[in-house]
Design a protein around this motif. Sequence first.
Motif, PDB file in Angstrom:
ATOM      1  N   TYR A   1      -6.051   0.740 -57.314  1.00 21.56           N
ATOM      2  CA  TYR A   1      -6.938  -0.025 -58.180  1.00 21.56           C
ATOM      3  C   TYR A   1      -6.225  -0.936 -59.175  1.00 21.56           C
ATOM      4  O   TYR A   1      -6.647  -1.097 -60.316  1.00 21.56           O
ATOM      5  CB  TYR A   1      -7.938   0.927 -58.846  1.00 21.56           C
ATOM      6  CG  TYR A   1      -8.928   1.401 -57.808  1.00 21.56           C
ATOM      7  CD1 TYR A   1     -10.130   0.758 -57.626  1.00 21.56           C
ATOM      8  CD2 TYR A   1      -8.599   2.438 -56.932  1.00 21.56           C
ATOM      9  CE1 TYR A   1     -11.014   1.144 -56.631  1.00 21.56           C
ATOM     10  CE2 TYR A   1      -9.470   2.833 -55.919  1.00 21.56           C
ATOM     11  CZ  TYR A   1     -10.683   2.177 -55.783  1.00 21.56           C
ATOM     12  OH  TYR A   1     -11.554   2.550 -54.779  1.00 21.56           O
ATOM     13  N   GLU A   2      -5.154  -1.573 -58.694  1.00 18.51           N
ATOM     14  CA  GLU A   2      -4.572  -2.668 -59.445  1.00 18.51           C
ATOM     15  C   GLU A   2      -5.618  -3.780 -59.568  1.00 18.51           C
ATOM     16  O   GLU A   2      -6.540  -3.866 -58.751  1.00 18.51           O
ATOM     17  CB  GLU A   2      -3.321  -3.200 -58.743  1.00 18.51           C
ATOM     18  CG  GLU A   2      -2.146  -2.252 -58.700  1.00 18.51           C
ATOM     19  CD  GLU A   2      -1.464  -2.076 -60.044  1.00 18.51           C
ATOM     20  OE1 GLU A   2      -1.768  -2.849 -60.980  1.00 18.51           O
ATOM     21  OE2 GLU A   2      -0.631  -1.157 -60.161  1.00 18.51           O
ATOM     22  N   PRO A   3      -5.497  -4.654 -60.575  1.00 20.08           N
ATOM     23  CA  PRO A   3      -6.533  -5.680 -60.747  1.00 20.08           C
ATOM     24  C   PRO A   3      -6.527  -6.717 -59.635  1.00 20.08           C
ATOM     25  O   PRO A   3      -5.473  -7.121 -59.141  1.00 20.08           O
ATOM     26  CB  PRO A   3      -6.173  -6.317 -62.093  1.00 20.08           C
ATOM     27  CG  PRO A   3      -4.714  -6.043 -62.276  1.00 20.08           C
ATOM     28  CD  PRO A   3      -4.480  -4.707 -61.642  1.00 20.08           C
ATOM     29  N   ALA A   4      -7.734  -7.129 -59.258  1.00 21.88           N
ATOM     30  CA  ALA A   4      -7.867  -8.308 -58.404  1.00 21.88           C
ATOM     31  C   ALA A   4      -7.594  -9.540 -59.264  1.00 21.88           C
ATOM     32  O   ALA A   4      -7.568  -9.476 -60.496  1.00 21.88           O
ATOM     33  CB  ALA A   4      -9.278  -8.380 -57.824  1.00 21.88           C
ATOM     34  N   MET A   5      -7.352 -10.653 -58.612  1.00 22.35           N
ATOM     35  CA  MET A   5      -7.115 -11.892 -59.346  1.00 22.35           C
ATOM     36  C   MET A   5      -8.417 -12.387 -59.964  1.00 22.35           C
ATOM     37  O   MET A   5      -9.503 -11.941 -59.588  1.00 22.35           O
ATOM     38  CB  MET A   5      -6.491 -12.929 -58.407  1.00 22.35           C
ATOM     39  CG  MET A   5      -5.122 -12.489 -57.900  1.00 22.35           C
ATOM     40  SD  MET A   5      -4.483 -13.517 -56.567  1.00 22.35           S
ATOM     41  CE  MET A   5      -3.306 -12.387 -55.812  1.00 22.35           C
ATOM     42  N   PRO A   6      -8.330 -13.289 -60.944  1.00 21.39           N
ATOM     43  CA  PRO A   6      -9.557 -13.747 -61.615  1.00 21.39           C
ATOM     44  C   PRO A   6     -10.621 -14.272 -60.664  1.00 21.39           C
ATOM     45  O   PRO A   6     -11.822 -14.088 -60.909  1.00 21.39           O
ATOM     46  CB  PRO A   6      -9.051 -14.849 -62.554  1.00 21.39           C
ATOM     47  CG  PRO A   6      -7.639 -14.474 -62.840  1.00 21.39           C
ATOM     48  CD  PRO A   6      -7.130 -13.867 -61.566  1.00 21.39           C
ATOM     49  N   ASP A   7     -10.198 -14.909 -59.566  1.00 22.78           N
ATOM     50  CA  ASP A   7     -11.166 -15.446 -58.607  1.00 22.78           C
ATOM     51  C   ASP A   7     -11.593 -14.418 -57.571  1.00 22.78           C
ATOM     52  O   ASP A   7     -12.357 -14.733 -56.646  1.00 22.78           O
ATOM     53  CB  ASP A   7     -10.600 -16.690 -57.909  1.00 22.78           C
ATOM     54  CG  ASP A   7      -9.366 -16.389 -57.048  1.00 22.78           C
ATOM     55  OD1 ASP A   7      -8.918 -15.226 -57.025  1.00 22.78           O
ATOM     56  OD2 ASP A   7      -8.851 -17.323 -56.413  1.00 22.78           O
ATOM     57  N   GLY A   8     -11.114 -13.192 -57.705  1.00 18.44           N
ATOM     58  CA  GLY A   8     -11.504 -12.118 -56.803  1.00 18.44           C
ATOM     59  C   GLY A   8     -10.580 -11.882 -55.638  1.00 18.44           C
ATOM     60  O   GLY A   8     -10.759 -10.919 -54.897  1.00 18.44           O
ATOM     61  N   LYS A   9      -9.581 -12.743 -55.432  1.00 19.62           N
ATOM     62  CA  LYS A   9      -8.647 -12.547 -54.325  1.00 19.62           C
ATOM     63  C   LYS A   9      -7.840 -11.273 -54.525  1.00 19.62           C
ATOM     64  O   LYS A   9      -7.586 -10.840 -55.649  1.00 19.62           O
ATOM     65  CB  LYS A   9      -7.691 -13.734 -54.197  1.00 19.62           C
ATOM     66  CG  LYS A   9      -8.264 -14.939 -53.469  1.00 19.62           C
ATOM     67  CD  LYS A   9      -7.173 -15.928 -53.131  1.00 19.62           C
ATOM     68  CE  LYS A   9      -7.723 -17.101 -52.311  1.00 19.62           C
ATOM     69  NZ  LYS A   9      -8.630 -17.937 -53.093  1.00 19.62           N
TER      70      LYS A   9
END
Length: 412
Positions: free
Chosen positions: A189-197
């Motif tokens: 559960y590392e963060p996704a990128m701001p655009d969701g990628k």
Amino acid sequence: MTGKTDISKDLAFLNGKRREMTARLKDWCAINSGSANLEGLAALRGVIADAFAALGAEVEIVSSAPQSVATAKGEIVEKRVGDCLRIVKRPQAPVRVLLAGHMDTVFGEDHPFQSIRMIDDDTMNAPGGADMKGGILVMLYALMAVERSRFADRVGFEVILNADEEIGSPGSSAILHEAAKRAQFACVYEPAMPDGKLAGARKGSGNFSAIFSGRAAHAGRDHASGRNAIVAAAEFAAAIDALSGKREGLTVNVARIDGGGPNNVVPDNAVVRFNVRVEKTEDADFANGEIKRLIEAAGKREGYAAHVHGGFARPPKPMTRELEAFFNALKGCGVELGLDIGWKATGGVCDGNNIAAAGIPVIDTLGARGGDIHSSGEFVKLDSLEERAKLSALLLLRVAAGDIPNPGAKLQ
């Protein structure tokens, strides 16, 4: 989705959870959990353990191994790191998944970034908000939805939350590896990128300390008798830096040189700290060979000694056929939720590298959308908390219902 099980009622629990999740995330971000803050990590671990207890699972603390580090003087010492939280339920279920995350952040107790502020109605600036307390929250709520579903008995999960990921997981990598061998696939559960990628293939990474010993001498009266460890270290640093680009995707970052003292003393010790990133395992072998060659050459000079501490702790995570199928299954779940799920290769590393090395497919950016991580500008998009919890829950439930082939069943 024609022919697929209707999962909408199983996801209904997550509707309208944004406010509740935001409040809980603020509480978690208010606890400093820098990698070296063992007291803060223990406090956060207790709060998170209480939250996960709602799943009715077995919750335990697992001791991490100590970290072996080189001091500024080149001495090798052991350093305590935070312990892991392990949550297990139905380990013999037909679908067995490992869910992993980390409680530590890069922001120590003395870092100026300690407060929480709202940038706008949907964007929160907070230490660890995206990386990755928000991710742990997404994981928790996804599992809460699974536990309330018709398919709960088909899903067995093991959660490992470590406290040393930001320093390379030196004390927990073995714990993660063993957990991975018990699972069919994994979600991190590392963060996704701001655009969701999401992050797809990942490079491998190694952290090294090259330790040089010379001979101290008076810089004026007896300069010729000295053997300058700083100069030897600098020459090595230049040579190791020149390896960048020798293989496609290979990069070397010389991050720091420790050592030296007063201007009138020839320095007799120095430590070069550097990081190496590679795309392929054979490139790590190449880099290791070059490091060994350069160190041996430095140590053969009269009056000098040199050796290396450290190595490749994160192996490359290639986009295998099995992993690509797993990503495509997630993309299909995204379509159901109105999300366009894409991914791209990255030079960044995480525990997903180590889990993949155990031989199971792993998607390792299933957390909240966010950005500017590892800086005081770190932000998390609050609408993504509920969104990404639904995405993970739907993925697990589709596998449990048999609508998506078990990503790792054929590998075991």
